[in-house]
Design an enzyme around this catalytic site. Sequence first.
Site, mmCIF file in Angstrom:
data_model
loop_
_atom_site.group_PDB
_atom_site.id
_atom_site.type_symbol
_atom_site.label_atom_id
_atom_site.label_comp_id
_atom_site.label_asym_id
_atom_site.label_seq_id
_atom_site.Cartn_x
_atom_site.Cartn_y
_atom_site.Cartn_z
ATOM 1 N N GLU A 140 0.834 -1.195 0.000
ATOM 2 C CA GLU A 140 0.000 0.000 0.000
ATOM 3 C C GLU A 140 0.874 1.252 0.000
ATOM 4 O OE1 GLU A 140 -2.041 -1.207 3.486
ATOM 5 O OE2 GLU A 140 -3.568 -2.333 2.392
ATOM 6 N N LEU A 193 -6.511 -1.431 -0.641
ATOM 7 C CA LEU A 193 -6.482 -1.861 0.758
ATOM 8 C C LEU A 193 -7.140 -3.241 0.842
ATOM 9 C CD1 LEU A 193 -7.420 1.460 2.576
ATOM 10 C CD2 LEU A 193 -5.244 0.726 1.615
ATOM 11 N N GLU A 200 -5.469 -6.370 2.155
ATOM 12 C CA GLU A 200 -4.272 -7.045 2.668
ATOM 13 C C GLU A 200 -4.339 -8.549 2.474
ATOM 14 O OE1 GLU A 200 -6.071 -4.860 4.465
ATOM 15 O OE2 GLU A 200 -4.750 -3.108 4.515
ATOM 16 N N HIS A 217 -1.433 0.104 16.358
ATOM 17 C CA HIS A 217 -0.301 0.377 15.462
ATOM 18 C C HIS A 217 1.050 0.092 16.112
ATOM 19 C CE1 HIS A 217 -3.113 2.044 12.726
ATOM 20 N NE2 HIS A 217 -2.332 2.908 12.126
#
Lengths: 323, 323
Positions: free
Chosen positions: B29, B56, B58, B128
């Site tokens: 991406e 997007l 994955e 994250h």
Amino acid sequence: MTRDDPVRLYRTVRLIRRFEERAVDLVRAGAIVGGIHPYLGQEGIAAGVCAALRDDDLVTGTHRGHGHVLAKGADPARMLAELLGRETGLNRGRGGSMHAADLAVGVLGANAIVGAAGAILTGAVWARRRRGDDLVGATFFGDGAVNEGMLLEAFNLAALWRVPVLFVCENNGYATTMPVEGAVAGTIPGRAEAFGMPAAVVDGQDPEAVRDATAAAVARMRAGGGPELIEARTYRFDAHHTFEHAVRLDYRAPQEVAAGRSRDPVDIQGARLSGADRAAVDAEVEATLDAALEFALASPEPDPAGALEHLYASGLVARTGGG
Amino acid sequence: MPRLSYRKALTRALADEMGRDESVFLLGEDIRVAASNVTAGLLKRFGPDRVRDTPLSEQAFTSFATGAALAGLRPVVEFQIPSLLFLVFEQIVNHAHKFPLMTGGQAEVPVTYLVPGSGSRTGWAGQHSDHPYSLFAHVGVTTVVPATPADAYGLLVSAIRHVDPVVVFAPAGAMDVRADVDFAALAPVPIGRGRVHRAGDDVTVVAVGHLVHDALAVAEALADQVSVEVFDPRTLHPFDWDGLTASVARTGRLVVVDDSNRSCGIAGEIIATVVERVRLLAPPRRVTRPDGAVLPFAPALDRAVQPGREQLTAAIQLTMKDE
């Protein structure tokens, strides 16, 4: 005899049928452990699709995958040896029913995770075409898979990058026991159309109808078109899995099963042959499967010392679990 | 000598391998514009066919890479957020990793998964900031965590050339590390071989990834009290057990500092294996994230959950006191 000759098409359907019936017997006898997901009733789809493919075209399938592997040209003897867990099996007894693969005939593997094989095939076809091959791919999946995000992501990638993959939905009406009406919002062709992909509905019980629909799609794809989808309407004659008999699942009315079984792809294709041709094919298939069974049963089981072989293609030896 | 940053070392490795081998291509991406900075300049040099921006999706593009690898290419898939690995754990573990064994050795899946900025980047909070390398080592996927620019270059090159799937964790805490590097001496670093960054006699500290730099700083600060050997495994699976055993056999003491969660983390495995092999002079200790940690947002809270120099110092001192 050409690949899509009616006799040859009948032979493929008949071969898958008898292979599956013999495999079910072997499960009941305890010779095949783990059981199988019988393809009985759905043979016309694998036979029809693969009749319209070239030898170098690529295929991926599902846990109900014997028919796809056989139709693409794998040796029934090595396939049966695989189901019996023998060293001579297609996968050296490491894959079994749900992972049967024969890369030599373009079968990148049956896949036991529903909806998983479409993206893998898309990448493989894209890679081969980048190298200049004009091959195409076909991936088989059930009606349950159209609710898996990964497959819908694969639709998008294939359409976006114009990868010639035929998405073949074998709609047998049930995802294990969940009826398609209870699971699929919208329609199956609608899933494809949302991504700008042509979609057709075909009678999956008629091998020639499947072959013709596939041939049309493949011609467009090979000429530079993007992916397409075929929804093949079919019926699973037997259980989702051979284990089902043991747990006595009750989800299909006897009348429904009888109606489904009345449209048998073996008979539909067989009716297109003379009686003599049909009898000759039947006899030849039996002889092939007799020899396959003899080969498989005479084959050695893998040496337990090799249980971790091929875990790494690089030859890394994993630590053992004991001591 | 010129300075090379860890981040630029990754870029250089990608460029060198793409230049050397046509079958290497990048997938991910926002890699066209190099959102992570790691793929900077590669689109211009190699074109959009080899630096492919993905939607997007994955799961689909990770399996797409598996298919491309089955068809003979060497994909490098970039994930700019480590938590995306949870999304594609299925595709890496259940497909890419299992294909060679399940097909009985018919298939090879040489995919590299590159995760620049793994672990805490401070302030990126719960979804994250993970550092899931222990999970991949547990399932047996080849897992490397380089600490220095030269190792980042050398291990990424080896990962791309490797015939099995490899996850390359490039910790956020190491991305800005710079080192004096002789560019002509940059070379592949063998997978599975650790490195002693600093020799010592009293205790072996095993440090993973960016924590190598913390361990070196702590070792230096304690230099007048204790002689610390800093061992960097560089590869978590396969692990350089012989290299580590040799170190601990000399020092007799072991402390592990690892930025993954404590329970079932790689630190536990390191300690277990060492105590199977070596009679220690004192109980081993580990400094990790807490059990099941989720990184909180506020910087002070984020830091409180990560293994730090104070904890490592305390662990070394405790180990030296124990007899």
